[in-house]
Design a protein around this motif. Sequence first.
Motif, PDB file in Angstrom:
ATOM      1  N   LEU A  88       0.822  -1.219   0.000  1.00 37.02           N
ATOM      2  CA  LEU A  88       0.000   0.000   0.000  1.00 37.02           C
ATOM      3  C   LEU A  88       0.855   1.268   0.000  1.00 37.02           C
ATOM      4  O   LEU A  88       0.509   2.260  -0.627  1.00 37.02           O
ATOM      5  N   LEU A  89       1.973   1.232   0.716  1.00 36.18           N
ATOM      6  CA  LEU A  89       2.800   2.438   0.842  1.00 36.18           C
ATOM      7  C   LEU A  89       3.877   2.594  -0.233  1.00 36.18           C
ATOM      8  O   LEU A  89       4.648   3.553  -0.188  1.00 36.18           O
ATOM      9  N   GLU A  90       3.931   1.690  -1.193  1.00 38.58           N
ATOM     10  CA  GLU A  90       4.956   1.778  -2.241  1.00 38.58           C
ATOM     11  C   GLU A  90       4.997   3.153  -2.910  1.00 38.58           C
ATOM     12  O   GLU A  90       6.058   3.613  -3.342  1.00 38.58           O
ATOM     13  N   TYR A  91       3.834   3.770  -3.008  1.00 36.42           N
ATOM     14  CA  TYR A  91       3.737   5.068  -3.706  1.00 36.42           C
ATOM     15  C   TYR A  91       4.600   6.150  -3.052  1.00 36.42           C
ATOM     16  O   TYR A  91       4.887   7.181  -3.646  1.00 36.42           O
ATOM     17  N   GLY A  92       5.019   5.908  -1.794  1.00 40.38           N
ATOM     18  CA  GLY A  92       5.758   6.930  -1.052  1.00 40.38           C
ATOM     19  C   GLY A  92       7.209   7.106  -1.457  1.00 40.38           C
ATOM     20  O   GLY A  92       7.889   8.010  -0.971  1.00 40.38           O
ATOM     21  N   ARG A  93       7.683   6.255  -2.340  1.00 38.91           N
ATOM     22  CA  ARG A  93       9.105   6.294  -2.730  1.00 38.91           C
ATOM     23  C   ARG A  93       9.510   7.654  -3.301  1.00 38.91           C
ATOM     24  O   ARG A  93       8.752   8.278  -4.046  1.00 38.91           O
ATOM     25  N   GLY A  94      10.718   8.089  -2.911  1.00 37.68           N
ATOM     26  CA  GLY A  94      11.221   9.362  -3.437  1.00 37.68           C
ATOM     27  C   GLY A  94      10.346  10.541  -3.058  1.00 37.68           C
ATOM     28  O   GLY A  94      10.156  11.463  -3.848  1.00 37.68           O
ATOM     29  N   GLY A  95       9.813  10.533  -1.862  1.00 36.67           N
ATOM     30  CA  GLY A  95       8.956  11.649  -1.442  1.00 36.67           C
ATOM     31  C   GLY A  95       7.659  11.682  -2.222  1.00 36.67           C
ATOM     32  O   GLY A  95       7.147  12.757  -2.542  1.00 36.67           O
ATOM     33  N   ILE A  96       7.086  10.527  -2.495  1.00 37.52           N
ATOM     34  CA  ILE A  96       5.886  10.244  -3.315  1.00 37.52           C
ATOM     35  C   ILE A  96       6.218  10.361  -4.809  1.00 37.52           C
ATOM     36  O   ILE A  96       6.251  11.456  -5.370  1.00 37.52           O
ATOM     37  N   ASN A  97       6.473   9.239  -5.387  1.00 36.85           N
ATOM     38  CA  ASN A  97       6.771   9.140  -6.830  1.00 36.85           C
ATOM     39  C   ASN A  97       7.772  10.184  -7.324  1.00 36.85           C
ATOM     40  O   ASN A  97       7.567  10.811  -8.369  1.00 36.85           O
ATOM     41  N   GLY A  98       8.834  10.393  -6.552  1.00 37.32           N
ATOM     42  CA  GLY A  98       9.879  11.303  -7.009  1.00 37.32           C
ATOM     43  C   GLY A  98       9.568  12.784  -6.872  1.00 37.32           C
ATOM     44  O   GLY A  98      10.345  13.615  -7.322  1.00 37.32           O
ATOM     45  N   TRP A  99       8.477  13.123  -6.212  1.00 37.59           N
ATOM     46  CA  TRP A  99       8.158  14.542  -6.016  1.00 37.59           C
ATOM     47  C   TRP A  99       9.038  15.174  -4.942  1.00 37.59           C
ATOM     48  O   TRP A  99       9.067  16.400  -4.798  1.00 37.59           O
ATOM     49  N   GLY A 100       9.711  14.361  -4.149  1.00 37.12           N
ATOM     50  CA  GLY A 100      10.645  14.905  -3.166  1.00 37.12           C
ATOM     51  C   GLY A 100       9.988  15.545  -1.964  1.00 37.12           C
ATOM     52  O   GLY A 100      10.603  16.345  -1.265  1.00 37.12           O
ATOM     53  N   THR A 101       8.718  15.194  -1.697  1.00 34.87           N
ATOM     54  CA  THR A 101       8.040  15.793  -0.529  1.00 34.87           C
ATOM     55  C   THR A 101       8.421  15.000   0.738  1.00 34.87           C
ATOM     56  O   THR A 101       9.592  14.935   1.072  1.00 34.87           O
ATOM     57  N   ILE A 102       7.497  14.402   1.426  1.00 38.20           N
ATOM     58  CA  ILE A 102       7.811  13.715   2.681  1.00 38.20           C
ATOM     59  C   ILE A 102       8.734  12.505   2.428  1.00 38.20           C
ATOM     60  O   ILE A 102       8.475  11.706   1.540  1.00 38.20           O
ATOM     61  N   CYS A 103       9.784  12.404   3.244  1.00 44.39           N
ATOM     62  CA  CYS A 103      10.673  11.227   3.214  1.00 44.39           C
ATOM     63  C   CYS A 103       9.810   9.956   3.276  1.00 44.39           C
ATOM     64  O   CYS A 103       8.972   9.811   4.169  1.00 44.39           O
TER      65      CYS A 103
END
Lengths: 233, 233
Positions: A88-103
Amino acid sequence: MDRRDFIIKGALGGAGLLISGVTGKVFASSKGSKKPPYPYKPIDPAMIEKKAYDYYFKGHCAYGVFASILDTLKESVGGPYVGIPGELLEYGRGGINGWGTICGALNGAAAIIHLCCRDWKTVVDALYKWHNETPLPIYNPENPRKYKGALGSSISTSPICHISVMKWCEKTGFAYDSKARSERCARITADVAKKTVELLNAYYYGKLKAKTVPGIYKTKMECTTCHNMKVGG
Amino acid sequence: MDRRDFIIKGALGGAGLLISGVTGKVFASSKGSKKPPYPYKPIDPAMIEKKAYDYYFKGHCAYGVFASILDTLKESVGGPYVGIPGELLEYGRGGINGWGTICGALNGAAAIIHLCCRDWKTVVDALYKWHNETPLPIYNPENPRKYKGALGSSISTSPICHISVMKWCEKTGFAYDSKARSERCARITADVAKKTVELLNAYYYGKLKAKTVPGIYKTKMECTTCHNMKVGG
């Protein structure tokens, strides 16, 4: 078979999930899932840092923290955890798909803390404060997967992915797209998972003396980490 | 009762979940949950914006987007969605427990998009780009729950919670801790949920012409939104 109390074997991948016909309400809300928080059982920090490190290479940072702890609780507690996919949390990679937001590691940690802890706010704040103030990474695996040399460490001062990565790149000279950077994020995934279970163990079995972090005008982050920083663009 | 195919009624809160004894493996991984992506069925955007708005007042922004769409898919698709609690994303409120990082509505949206869409990266990027460039909020409920007057709108230029809120406060003159600000976030929860299902509907049933957002040095965010901004501290 008694409809009020039966074991589904095989149906859920051989997990042997116990569902009680009437008492099943304990695990069920109106939408078929129980509201968190769910029960917690102690987790070995040394085990989880290794597991989270390995999981990083299956689904990156957010998955690494969330799924390693979730899967452990699926085995030790079962019940309401079983229906939740670690992915479920895979989407969080790179601060959410590379957006660089939350670690991603911190996003995944907050998700699992909220699932198993009524006082999740205190634990999340303690974790984020620790993350922002501690030289990371700490974990030093026996067999590094991406990069075997020295990685150095840096203080992120921020829970924001691209700020944290940039601080480390500036300190160590490694590039953002280097194997060393990927190794560094895998080890921070291990560090965050370990600290998360240390805090949860302390909350449930010890004396967690965490303080809620006071907010500064719309955020708990330090303003000057980002805003008085001149960049091109 | 045939063990291979039986309906559990009542056990899961009356949801009437169909679990097939052998075919249940379709919905089960080794840890008792199937790996996403899961099936999607079209969702009415006008229905979901109202539902997400209502959900905001039960569990805030991240819960509002995630749980409103999840609960809809629990009813229309069922299966692997049923074991996931909508409350899972509650932690995302205020950019994760008031830290002001990722906008909770966008965190919840990425979580549900990833659950039901193989090409989740394209859809997340399209959503975030739309969020950052569009004057929000748009939704105008018949019966506003927190504030009935005019709210104005602003372009966030960023997926970061406290930046987005600050832009709106500066534009409209409302305070961060005002009822109008809470109303604004409830309406943006509705807007983000609506746009999310519009994109998912287009992905599954139409022609989604989304472009992946190119990264700029460690992030997809605009650097100057935050970094050349002088603040005290």
